[in-house]
Motif scaffolding. Sequence first.
Motif, PDB file in Angstrom:
ATOM      1  N   ILE A 199      15.116  -6.687  39.635  1.00 12.47           N
ATOM      2  CA  ILE A 199      13.821  -6.058  39.361  1.00 12.47           C
ATOM      3  C   ILE A 199      13.476  -5.248  40.600  1.00 12.47           C
ATOM      4  O   ILE A 199      13.268  -5.802  41.685  1.00 12.47           O
ATOM      5  CB  ILE A 199      12.734  -7.104  39.061  1.00 12.47           C
ATOM      6  N   ILE A 200      13.466  -3.929  40.448  1.00 19.35           N
ATOM      7  CA  ILE A 200      13.264  -3.002  41.564  1.00 19.35           C
ATOM      8  C   ILE A 200      11.983  -2.228  41.303  1.00 19.35           C
ATOM      9  O   ILE A 200      11.677  -1.891  40.158  1.00 19.35           O
ATOM     10  CB  ILE A 200      14.452  -2.017  41.671  1.00 19.35           C
ATOM     11  N   GLY A 201      11.250  -1.934  42.379  1.00 16.82           N
ATOM     12  CA  GLY A 201      10.037  -1.160  42.181  1.00 16.82           C
ATOM     13  C   GLY A 201       9.583  -0.465  43.437  1.00 16.82           C
ATOM     14  O   GLY A 201      10.171  -0.641  44.517  1.00 16.82           O
ATOM     15  N   PRO A 202       8.527   0.327  43.308  1.00 12.48           N
ATOM     16  CA  PRO A 202       7.989   1.035  44.465  1.00 12.48           C
ATOM     17  C   PRO A 202       7.527   0.051  45.537  1.00 12.48           C
ATOM     18  O   PRO A 202       6.914  -0.975  45.243  1.00 12.48           O
ATOM     19  CB  PRO A 202       6.811   1.826  43.888  1.00 12.48           C
ATOM     20  N   SER A 203       7.820   0.388  46.791  1.00 17.98           N
ATOM     21  CA  SER A 203       7.431  -0.435  47.926  1.00 17.98           C
ATOM     22  C   SER A 203       6.094   0.037  48.483  1.00 17.98           C
ATOM     23  O   SER A 203       5.668   1.168  48.258  1.00 17.98           O
ATOM     24  CB  SER A 203       8.512  -0.347  49.013  1.00 17.98           C
ATOM     25  N   THR A 204       5.442  -0.842  49.233  1.00 17.74           N
ATOM     26  CA  THR A 204       4.268  -0.408  49.986  1.00 17.74           C
ATOM     27  C   THR A 204       4.672   0.476  51.157  1.00 17.74           C
ATOM     28  O   THR A 204       3.818   1.138  51.758  1.00 17.74           O
ATOM     29  CB  THR A 204       3.481  -1.624  50.506  1.00 17.74           C
ATOM     30  N   LYS A 205       5.965   0.491  51.500  1.00 20.24           N
ATOM     31  CA  LYS A 205       6.496   1.425  52.488  1.00 20.24           C
ATOM     32  C   LYS A 205       6.758   2.756  51.783  1.00 20.24           C
ATOM     33  O   LYS A 205       7.342   2.798  50.707  1.00 20.24           O
ATOM     34  CB  LYS A 205       7.778   0.893  53.108  1.00 20.24           C
ATOM     35  N   PHE A 206       6.346   3.840  52.378  1.00 17.85           N
ATOM     36  CA  PHE A 206       6.397   5.153  51.744  1.00 17.85           C
ATOM     37  C   PHE A 206       7.829   5.549  51.391  1.00 17.85           C
ATOM     38  O   PHE A 206       8.732   5.500  52.223  1.00 17.85           O
ATOM     39  CB  PHE A 206       5.776   6.190  52.692  1.00 17.85           C
ATOM     40  N   TRP A 207       8.040   5.954  50.118  1.00 20.48           N
ATOM     41  CA  TRP A 207       9.322   6.448  49.611  1.00 20.48           C
ATOM     42  C   TRP A 207      10.459   5.455  49.853  1.00 20.48           C
ATOM     43  O   TRP A 207      11.551   5.807  50.272  1.00 20.48           O
ATOM     44  CB  TRP A 207       9.677   7.805  50.223  1.00 20.48           C
ATOM     45  N   GLU A 208      10.190   4.200  49.565  1.00 21.08           N
ATOM     46  CA  GLU A 208      11.234   3.187  49.579  1.00 21.08           C
ATOM     47  C   GLU A 208      11.165   2.385  48.291  1.00 21.08           C
ATOM     48  O   GLU A 208      10.142   2.371  47.602  1.00 21.08           O
ATOM     49  CB  GLU A 208      11.090   2.247  50.788  1.00 21.08           C
ATOM     50  N   ALA A 209      12.280   1.737  47.967  1.00 20.65           N
ATOM     51  CA  ALA A 209      12.326   0.844  46.804  1.00 20.65           C
ATOM     52  C   ALA A 209      12.480  -0.587  47.290  1.00 20.65           C
ATOM     53  O   ALA A 209      13.162  -0.851  48.280  1.00 20.65           O
ATOM     54  CB  ALA A 209      13.484   1.224  45.891  1.00 20.65           C
ATOM     55  N   GLU A 210      11.864  -1.498  46.560  1.00 19.33           N
ATOM     56  CA  GLU A 210      11.882  -2.910  46.925  1.00 19.33           C
ATOM     57  C   GLU A 210      12.567  -3.724  45.832  1.00 19.33           C
ATOM     58  O   GLU A 210      12.353  -3.493  44.637  1.00 19.33           O
ATOM     59  CB  GLU A 210      10.447  -3.410  47.110  1.00 19.33           C
ATOM     60  N   TYR A 211      13.407  -4.703  46.240  1.00 13.29           N
ATOM     61  CA  TYR A 211      13.979  -5.654  45.287  1.00 13.29           C
ATOM     62  C   TYR A 211      13.016  -6.839  45.181  1.00 13.29           C
ATOM     63  O   TYR A 211      12.903  -7.647  46.103  1.00 13.29           O
ATOM     64  CB  TYR A 211      15.357  -6.119  45.753  1.00 13.29           C
ATOM     65  N   PHE A 212      12.329  -6.934  44.064  1.00 14.96           N
ATOM     66  CA  PHE A 212      11.401  -8.035  43.852  1.00 14.96           C
ATOM     67  C   PHE A 212      12.137  -9.288  43.356  1.00 14.96           C
ATOM     68  O   PHE A 212      11.628 -10.402  43.507  1.00 14.96           O
ATOM     69  CB  PHE A 212      10.314  -7.627  42.866  1.00 14.96           C
ATOM     70  N   ALA A 213      13.306  -9.082  42.765  1.00 11.32           N
ATOM     71  CA  ALA A 213      14.154 -10.204  42.343  1.00 11.32           C
ATOM     72  C   ALA A 213      15.569  -9.686  42.158  1.00 11.32           C
ATOM     73  O   ALA A 213      15.779  -8.511  41.845  1.00 11.32           O
ATOM     74  CB  ALA A 213      13.641 -10.823  41.048  1.00 11.32           C
ATOM     75  N   GLY A 214      16.546 -10.583  42.309  1.00 12.48           N
ATOM     76  CA  GLY A 214      17.932 -10.204  42.099  1.00 12.48           C
ATOM     77  C   GLY A 214      18.527  -9.494  43.307  1.00 12.48           C
ATOM     78  O   GLY A 214      17.932  -9.455  44.386  1.00 12.48           O
ATOM     79  N   TYR A 215      19.726  -8.918  43.094  1.00 16.04           N
ATOM     80  CA  TYR A 215      20.496  -8.340  44.188  1.00 16.04           C
ATOM     81  C   TYR A 215      21.095  -6.997  43.780  1.00 16.04           C
ATOM     82  O   TYR A 215      21.296  -6.731  42.585  1.00 16.04           O
ATOM     83  CB  TYR A 215      21.655  -9.274  44.557  1.00 16.04           C
ATOM     84  N   PRO A 216      21.427  -6.159  44.757  1.00 15.86           N
ATOM     85  CA  PRO A 216      22.240  -4.983  44.441  1.00 15.86           C
ATOM     86  C   PRO A 216      23.568  -5.421  43.824  1.00 15.86           C
ATOM     87  O   PRO A 216      24.041  -6.543  44.040  1.00 15.86           O
ATOM     88  CB  PRO A 216      22.453  -4.324  45.814  1.00 15.86           C
ATOM     89  N   PHE A 217      24.181  -4.515  43.078  1.00 13.56           N
ATOM     90  CA  PHE A 217      25.396  -4.863  42.338  1.00 13.56           C
ATOM     91  C   PHE A 217      26.496  -5.420  43.235  1.00 13.56           C
ATOM     92  O   PHE A 217      27.209  -6.349  42.844  1.00 13.56           O
ATOM     93  CB  PHE A 217      25.921  -3.634  41.592  1.00 13.56           C
ATOM     94  N   THR A 218      26.671  -4.857  44.422  1.00 17.68           N
ATOM     95  CA  THR A 218      27.807  -5.229  45.254  1.00 17.68           C
ATOM     96  C   THR A 218      27.532  -6.408  46.176  1.00 17.68           C
ATOM     97  O   THR A 218      28.415  -6.826  46.926  1.00 17.68           O
ATOM     98  CB  THR A 218      28.251  -4.025  46.106  1.00 17.68           C
ATOM     99  N   ASP A 219      26.344  -6.963  46.124  1.00 13.88           N
ATOM    100  CA  ASP A 219      26.046  -8.136  46.935  1.00 13.88           C
ATOM    101  C   ASP A 219      26.929  -9.304  46.481  1.00 13.88           C
ATOM    102  O   ASP A 219      27.083  -9.540  45.272  1.00 13.88           O
ATOM    103  CB  ASP A 219      24.568  -8.505  46.781  1.00 13.88           C
ATOM    104  N   PRO A 220      27.559 -10.026  47.409  1.00 13.79           N
ATOM    105  CA  PRO A 220      28.448 -11.134  47.018  1.00 13.79           C
ATOM    106  C   PRO A 220      27.770 -12.185  46.139  1.00 13.79           C
ATOM    107  O   PRO A 220      28.434 -12.895  45.382  1.00 13.79           O
ATOM    108  CB  PRO A 220      28.872 -11.736  48.362  1.00 13.79           C
TER     109      PRO A 220
END
Length: 302
Positions: free
Chosen positions: A227-248
Amino acid sequence: MKDVIKISTVAFNATWGDKQVNLNRMLGYVDAAAAEGANLIVFTEMGLTGYDDEEEDKPQSEKMQTKLAETVPGPSSEAMAQKAKELGVYIAFGLPERDKDDASVIYNAACVCGPEGVIGSYHKIHLPFPEPHWATRGDEPFIFETPWGPVGLGICYDTYCFQELMRYYAAKGCRLYVNCTALAKCHGVALGSTTLEAGSIVNQIYIVSANLAGKDLYNDFWGGSSIIGPSTKFWEAEYFAGYPFTDPRAAENRMYTATVDLTLATREKFKPNALIGGATDFRPAVYRKLYEDLLQDPKFQE
């Protein structure tokens, strides 16, 4: 309209060709997600049957996807709808869907069910190899209404390689985009997470992505549901749950749940801008001219 939603997404190791086993497992995940308070539960592309194609020279009529395809509504979607009604939740899951009017036409589809029953289904618009061996392309977007506003849906290749669909949904007011996917390790390390993060950033939209995990018939899938969404940091994305595809850690068959605040999906580029006379930064009239020019080329005509 509600702003705060709890979402579950499942990295799912489908049992290839065994529809009943996969359906029973998904229904169990829905029970578990609802017990955690989830409002929306998302499953993978082709989660009902498994994804992988068989040998290329096998007739379409003999393919697993054709044999196990169902109409929507149909047995599996009705079972999901009953569960959605019982628990008051929304569910999206992937399946091979048989056309109601022509039984020989099969779509790579995602069905959505809600408290009101079967809401409908989306037919994947862009079909990469080897899907055209068994599937027919869809040609319509799919938005379903919820107490949290409209939600848009795409499937895998639609999401990673054709940003038009997500951009359209964001411009229509969607704060949440559902990506049912089957991204395998053979697709490389950059395609999935890079484009999801970029899609969230440039469209200021939340993305809930559910990917197959582990071995299917022959492909090894990344997992990486998130679950990815807008971050409170400008022009960044945040992972609210789960992992990027290549994460072990991503390849495990498991469910991820997060509560997100959709007010962060501001979508500024689609709002009136006083500096340009109250128009928006997004300019569909200009893009229409570009696409009309492209349509002069026969290779882009349907």
